[in-house]
Scaffold this active site. Structure first.
Site, short mmCIF file in Angstrom:
data_model
loop_
_atom_site.label_atom_id
_atom_site.label_comp_id
_atom_site.label_asym_id
_atom_site.label_seq_id
_atom_site.Cartn_x
_atom_site.Cartn_y
_atom_site.Cartn_z
N ASP A 1 0.85 -1.19 0.00
CA ASP A 1 0.00 0.00 0.00
C ASP A 1 0.88 1.24 0.00
O ASP A 1 2.05 1.17 -0.39
CB ASP A 1 -0.96 -0.03 1.20
CG ASP A 1 -2.31 0.59 0.87
OD1 ASP A 1 -2.41 1.83 0.92
OD2 ASP A 1 -3.26 -0.15 0.54
N HIS A 14 -3.34 6.01 3.72
CA HIS A 14 -4.15 4.85 3.37
C HIS A 14 -3.50 3.56 3.84
O HIS A 14 -4.16 2.67 4.40
CB HIS A 14 -4.36 4.83 1.86
CG HIS A 14 -5.30 3.78 1.37
ND1 HIS A 14 -4.89 2.53 0.98
CD2 HIS A 14 -6.65 3.79 1.19
CE1 HIS A 14 -5.93 1.82 0.58
NE2 HIS A 14 -7.01 2.57 0.69
N SER A 69 -11.46 -0.88 0.18
CA SER A 69 -10.09 -0.85 0.71
C SER A 69 -10.05 -1.35 2.15
O SER A 69 -9.06 -1.94 2.57
CB SER A 69 -9.54 0.58 0.68
OG SER A 69 -8.87 0.86 -0.52
#
Length: 1163
Positions: free
Chosen positions: A388, A456, A821
């Site tokens: 990520d 994120h 996600s």
């Protein structure tokens, strides 16, 4: 003379390709011969038999080719001469070998016939690349070899035309580019980045949006032909070459292509441009080629080519025409899928009490709402691979006080850091409580920075395994709060895919060797991926299927994507979540209907046609919430007409409208800039014409984007009389096309309402099924209102007091996150618990104190089967993309249902003691017709029985219309005491008449809802077809079966470890020692703050105490736990740990400096 093959091009008519001269050799076919039409993903191809004259002509052409003196052959001769360096010589020779091949399709009759063809090709330096349904082989070989083998074996054959090599994902970009380029005036210089401005504004906006989806080369990037392109961005093309070379030669061939192609491609582009472009402009747009490092090259040869936008059509044509090229696709930037879930996923339900108070005070258990944590199943000994935007290891959800700053110091200078075989800098701390390895990705001219600039990656990692220590003891208790991850004692292998210039994801050209193998070498068996490409082609998905085929112990969890509301009447699953072997995760909700009964509005568009047909589609625009909403003006039970503005921009009077706008929702296009035509101007034009609402057709092909506020430029006041909303490019093009259709009678929008609960599938969650009929997504997990760890540098944090005056805040969290996600890592964390359950001996009864416990190392296929077997159907819940209640699973909205550990894993003192679990793992087939029969189960009649078979299929091909290769079928035979016998096929209703077997799904389920008592259950797995036996004869087809429900007995098979242990049969190679039962539980500690801002003092929060001494949970793999799996084929393990020293007691890393006592901040 008969044509060698017939091609019906699909959306590629705008590109003209030269026909290779060698095709003429195939054109000499026997008159009246039979042909076979094969449907590919890019068109039809007609295969025909080969005559002896064809073989002779091909041989003559090959001989003539060897003696010709074409420019390309002179170049190859020069590059492979003795004067060249050894590496250049190796690369040129390898590239020359690839260039001598072509791409053919050969048919075969049966598996034995396919094996003979494969052997014949190998003897002539050819290779079978893949399988094309039905019973066809995709082949890389010289024309003389392909035709010779086809003639000898009596196989039909055809060579693939260049147009078949071009991915459908290029549409509609290439036609728009060609139109824009041809409309440019001859005086326009290619140095302008806005060429094509001669087209209309809507086309220009659409073109800009499509180009923005492509990955670009950084202006100062390296790569052959690198450097800035005169300020113009250069857009990426993903090119796959024909394979069949050893690993070293393959890497050398890529390097040779990087050396040769820029000059050759530049010459071709110059010829295509003609004399209208000056030399300086051409030099500014010189092609650039980027190739992966040698260690990241597997048996799939991919490289990236970067061209200026006006050169893309000609460049794609040139690349597809090269004989060494197999596939040409857009290189798109991977996007993130983000727009108190453990209780719901562990127990299968969420009550109002649990929703309001997820951490109760008066509990006699460690935690009553999380029974698997209470049993000691917290992910110990499991490593999850996450790729990520990076990870903030300073966050208290991940930090290890023994190694504070260790990773930052090791990766501060990436050029001095050790390198993996893939050429990537990395650091490894095997004993770290959370992160065993941190790797920085470098690809396509971009490089990571060992930071999480986006946040994120930190949040995604927190969903998997985030946990706050209550002391400086890394093995001590952890707190429970709203951001605690699904497996709080699991650990991570982290690959930083971000870069230091933007939020783009950096990924290698080939993901099996260049990405997944890195996690495997770090000991990870579970992979969590919360990113993807908004396309449905089978390119990077093939890499995942290939890796899992070769590594059946692994399992990959991929977010399905957030394209649901954006797609119009099509599958919206993103790549690589559409791969066959991965677990594709859609988003659900976790709201409780007993709370407030919150409702939501759904919109539906209906198109009525002259022939009486009515098309209906759910529609979710993005509305300006400060204005009236569409739901405020659409009448109850009624509808609102929709008309298209004329002119479309609504910047002038709407008097030309064919349909009156009075009382209607008027659709307009977005203006490029507010100065040209503001939202306020558009709204005023619509209101003046009698319209009651405005829908802006946005040019961006992203989630529907909210338009600009309609603010009066003179007064600064918001114009708030009518609703204003927006939608994306795909919906805009669709609505425009039907609104302009003369056969349309009426276009209208209506509304309906529903109530939120835990069974709702939100509008954004990507939906299936796949075009070839496969079920996607596979599973659902909460993806709305998710709370997780936040990077410490973030300016946002959920709840709690202001902590800005403190020296630092390492315990920040972020809430109300939304997207698949976050659903995917929640599944990954719970599958870590599932794997630990099987590995440590909770199987088969859910108790470590049971004498029949049988710990073993499960395959990824078994975990997938277990997950599906226990999934909770969301029947009756509302799928917002459907606009109403769902039926029983599976379907394209919920997949097999919502993940539910309680439905999969019996647990002492929690699940129904009458529910049993039986497993069969590591089954193996080597030929079509192989069959396995599993007996020993008898229904008790007390409830349902679910049986699931799962297998990892051989990777398909981009050219295939159906990507399934092998076909395994599940059959369940039932015999009742009365004597009747019944057969139920996988993925069919138990009461179906004349049911047909499933030919495309790699998961098959039989649900038996009400078996009579004493009914015997026989489970049969058939290898119906097995093309992989010819494609990869050394690798067997593996499979697994899970049975859960109301039955007695055991599966009497060596594949069932519980039965094998009982019978004294040899155990699997990695069979661990039997763990000891846990000691009695201690009283729970006191309740802690919900949202700790700093690490609390010991036992000040209630959390999850560490498992007592040997509670049946082995220690992490660094000691006597699971040994790391063997390295991937062709991918050596990484070198030894890069100098990260042991805990502070050893020299090298000083202990962290003492810090002033910081008081605990109460929420």
């Amino acid at each position: 003379m008969n044509a060698p093959y017939r091609i019906i091009a699909m959306a590629h008519a705008c590109i003209c390709f030269p026909i290779p001269a060698i095709v003429l050799a195939v054109a000499i076919l026997a008159a009246g011969s039979c042909a076979k039409d094969v449907l590919l993903s890019t068109g039809f191809i007609e295969l025909r038999p080969v005559a002896s004259s064809d073989v002779a002509a091909a041989a003559a052409a090959a001989a003539a080719s060897q003696s010709s003196v074409s420019v390309r052959q002179r170049l190859d001769a020069r590059l492979s001469s003795s004067a060249a360096s050894s590496s250049s010589s190796t690369g040129s020779t390898a590239l020359g070998s690839v260039r001598s091949r072509r791409l053919f399709i050969l048919s075969y009759k049966d598996d034995a016939h396919a094996r003979r063809i494969a052997r014949g090709l190998a003897a002539r330096q050819g290779q079978v690349l893949s399988y094309i349904p039905d019973q066809n082989l995709l082949v890389s070989a010289g024309p003389d070899a392909a035709l010779g083998v086809a003639y000898e074996q009596g196989a039909e054959v055809a060579e693939c035309d260049p147009s078949l090599k071009v991915s459908p994902e290029w549409q509609p970009l290439l036609p728009l580019l060609q139109t824009a380029t041809s409309s440019d005036s001859s005086s326009s210089s290619s140095s302008s980045s806005s060429s094509g401005s001669g087209g209309d504004a809507a086309s220009d906006l659409a073109l800009t949006s499509l180009l923005q989806a492509l990955q670009t080369l950084p202006p100062a990037a390296g790569g052959s032909g690198g450097g800035a392109a005169g300020g113009q961005p250069r857009y990426g093309i993903l090119v796959e070459l024909l394979t069949g070379l050893p690993a070293a030669a393959a890497a050398a061939a890529l390097a040779a292509a990087a050396q040769d192609w820029p000059a050759e491609l530049a010459a071709a582009l110059a010829a295509a441009r003609g004399s209208s472009v000056n030399r300086a402009a051409a030099a500014a747009c010189r092609p650039a080629v980027d190739v992966p490092a040698a260690g990241a090259v597997g048996d799939v040869l991919r490289l990236s080519v970067f061209l200026c936008r006006q050169d893309l059509p000609a460049g794609v044509s040139w690349l597809a025409a090269q004989p060494e090229v197999k596939w040409v696709a857009p290189l798109r930037g991977a996007g993130l899928h983000n727009v108190l879930s453990d209780i719901l996923l562990q127990t299968g339900d969420l009550s109002a009490e649990q929703f309001m108070d997820p951490v109760p005070d008066n509990s006699t258990a460690v935690h009553p709402y999380r029974p698997y944590w209470s049993a000691g199943l917290q992910g110990q000994g499991e490593i999850v691979g996450v790729g990520d935007t990076g990870l903030d290891i300073d966050s208290c959800y991940f930090d290890d006080p023994r190694y504070s700053g260790g990773y930052a110091a090791a990766l501060a200078d990436e050029w001095a850091a050790p390198r993996l075989p893939q050429g990537l800098p990395y650091a490894r701390i095997p004993a770290h409580r959370k992160v065993v390895q941190y790797t920085i990705m470098k690809a396509g001219g971009y490089t990571g920075d060992a930071e999480d600039r986006n946040g994120h990656g930190t949040s995604v990692s927190g969903c998997v395994a985030g946990a706050v220590l209550t002391s400086d003891d890394p093995n001590g208790p952890t707190a429970i709060d709203g951001a605690t991850g699904a497996a709080p004692r699991a650990r991570l292998s982290l690959i930083d895919l971000s870069n230091d210039t933007s939020d783009n994801m950096v990924l290698p050209a080939e993901l099996a060797a260049g990405y997944l193998a890195i996690h495997k070498a770090a000991g990870a068996t579970i992979h969590s991926n919360s990113w993807g490409w908004p396309q449905t082609s089978y390119s990077f998905s093939r890499d995942f299927d290939k890796f899992l085929w070769e590594n059946p112990a692994a399992i990959s969890i991929n977010s399905a994507g957030n394209e649901g509301a954006k797609a119009v009447r099509r599958c919206s699953i993103n790549e690589p979540a559409l791969a066959k072997n991965v677990v594709s995760v859609g988003a659900g909700t976790r709201m409780s209907p007993e709370l407030v009964g919150t409702s939501f509005t759904m919109y539906k568009i209906s198109a009525t046609w002259r022939n009486g047909r009515v098309d209906e589609m759910m529609f979710y625009p993005s509305e300006i919430r400060r204005l009236p909403l569409l739901s405020d003006i659409i009448p109850e039970g009624g509808k609102l007409r929709m008309v298209l503005a004329d002119p479309l921009g609504a910047c002038k009077s709407l008097r030309r409208l064919r349909l009156t706008p009075r009382g209607a929702l008027v659709m307009v296009t977005s203006s490029p800039t507010p100065q040209q035509c503001s939202t306020y101007t558009q709204v005023r034009r619509i209101v003046d014409a009698g319209g009651v609402a405005m829908l802006v057709l946005q040019p961006d092909n992203v989630q529907p984007r909210t338009p600009r506020d309609p603010v009066d430029p003179d007064s600064g006041q918001l114009f708030s009389l009518v609703p204003v909303s927006g939608t994306n490019l795909e919906w805009g093009q669709y609505l425009s096309s039907i609104a302009n259709d003369e056969s349309l009678v009426e276009l209208a929008i209506s509304k309906s309402t529903a109530v939120y609960d835990s069974n709702v599938i939100p509008w954004f969650s990507s939906a299936g099924p796949m075009p070839d009929g496969r079920i996607k997504p596979d599973i659902i997990a909460p993806g709305v209102a998710i709370t997780s760890a936040s990077r410490t540098s973030s300016t946002s944090s959920t709840g709690g007091p202001d902590v800005s005056s403190l020296p630092s805040d390492t315990c920040k969290t972020v809430g109300q996150q939304m997207g698949t996600s976050f659903a995917a890592p929640l599944v990954a964390g719970h599958l870590a618990i599932m794997r630990q359950y099987v590995r440590t001996g909770f199987y088969p009864t859910g108790s470590l104190q049971d004498d029949t416990r049988a710990p073993f190392m499960p395959s990824g296929m078994l975990l997938k089967a277990l997950m599906v077997a226990g999934a909770k159907s969301l029947e009756g819940g509302v799928a917002m993309l459907k606009g109403g209640p769902m039926g029983p699973s599976p379907d394209g909205f919920q997949g097999w249902g919502r993940l539910n550990l309680a439905g999969s894993l019996p647990l002492e003192n929690f699940t129904d003691p009458r529910v049993r679990l039986q497993l069969a793992d590591w089954g193996s087939f080597t030929a079509a017709g192989d069959r396995a029969s599993l007996e020993g189960l008898v229904a008790t009649g007390a409830g349902p029985v679910t049986i699931v078979m799962s297998y990892y299929d051989y990777p398909g091909d981009q050219l295939a219309n159906v990507v399934t290769v092998n076909n395994l079928d599940l059959v369940v035979e039932l015999q009742a005491p009365g004597g009747w016998v019944k057969r139920v096929l996988g993925n069919t209703d138990e009461n179906a008449v004349a049911a047909k077997p499933d030919r495309v799904n790699t998961v098959e389920r039989v649900l038996l809802t009400a078996l009579p008592e004493n009914t015997t259950i026989r489970i049969i797995v058939n290898a119906t077809t097995l093309p992989s036996a010819a494609l990869d004869p050394t690798t067997p087809q593996r499979w697994a079966v899970a049975a859960v429900g109301h039955f007695s007995g055991s599966l009497k098979s060596p594949l069932n470890p519980a039965w094998a242990l009982q019978e004294g049969l040899p155990q699997p190679p990695a069979f661990p020692n039997l763990p000891q039962p846990p000691p009695p539980r201690a009283p729970p500690p006191r309740k802690a703050p919900r949202n700790p801002r700093r690490r609390p003092p010991p036992l000040s929060s209630p959390g999850i105490p560490p498992p007592p001494s040997s509670p049946g949970i082995p220690p992490p793999p660094s000691s006597r736990g699971i040994p790391p799996p063997p390295s991937s084929p062709g991918v050596p393990p990484p070198p030894s740990s890069p100098g990260i020293p042991p805990p502070p007691s050893s020299p090298g890393v000083p202990p962290p400096p003492s810090s002033p006592e910081i008081p605990l901040i109460q929420p």
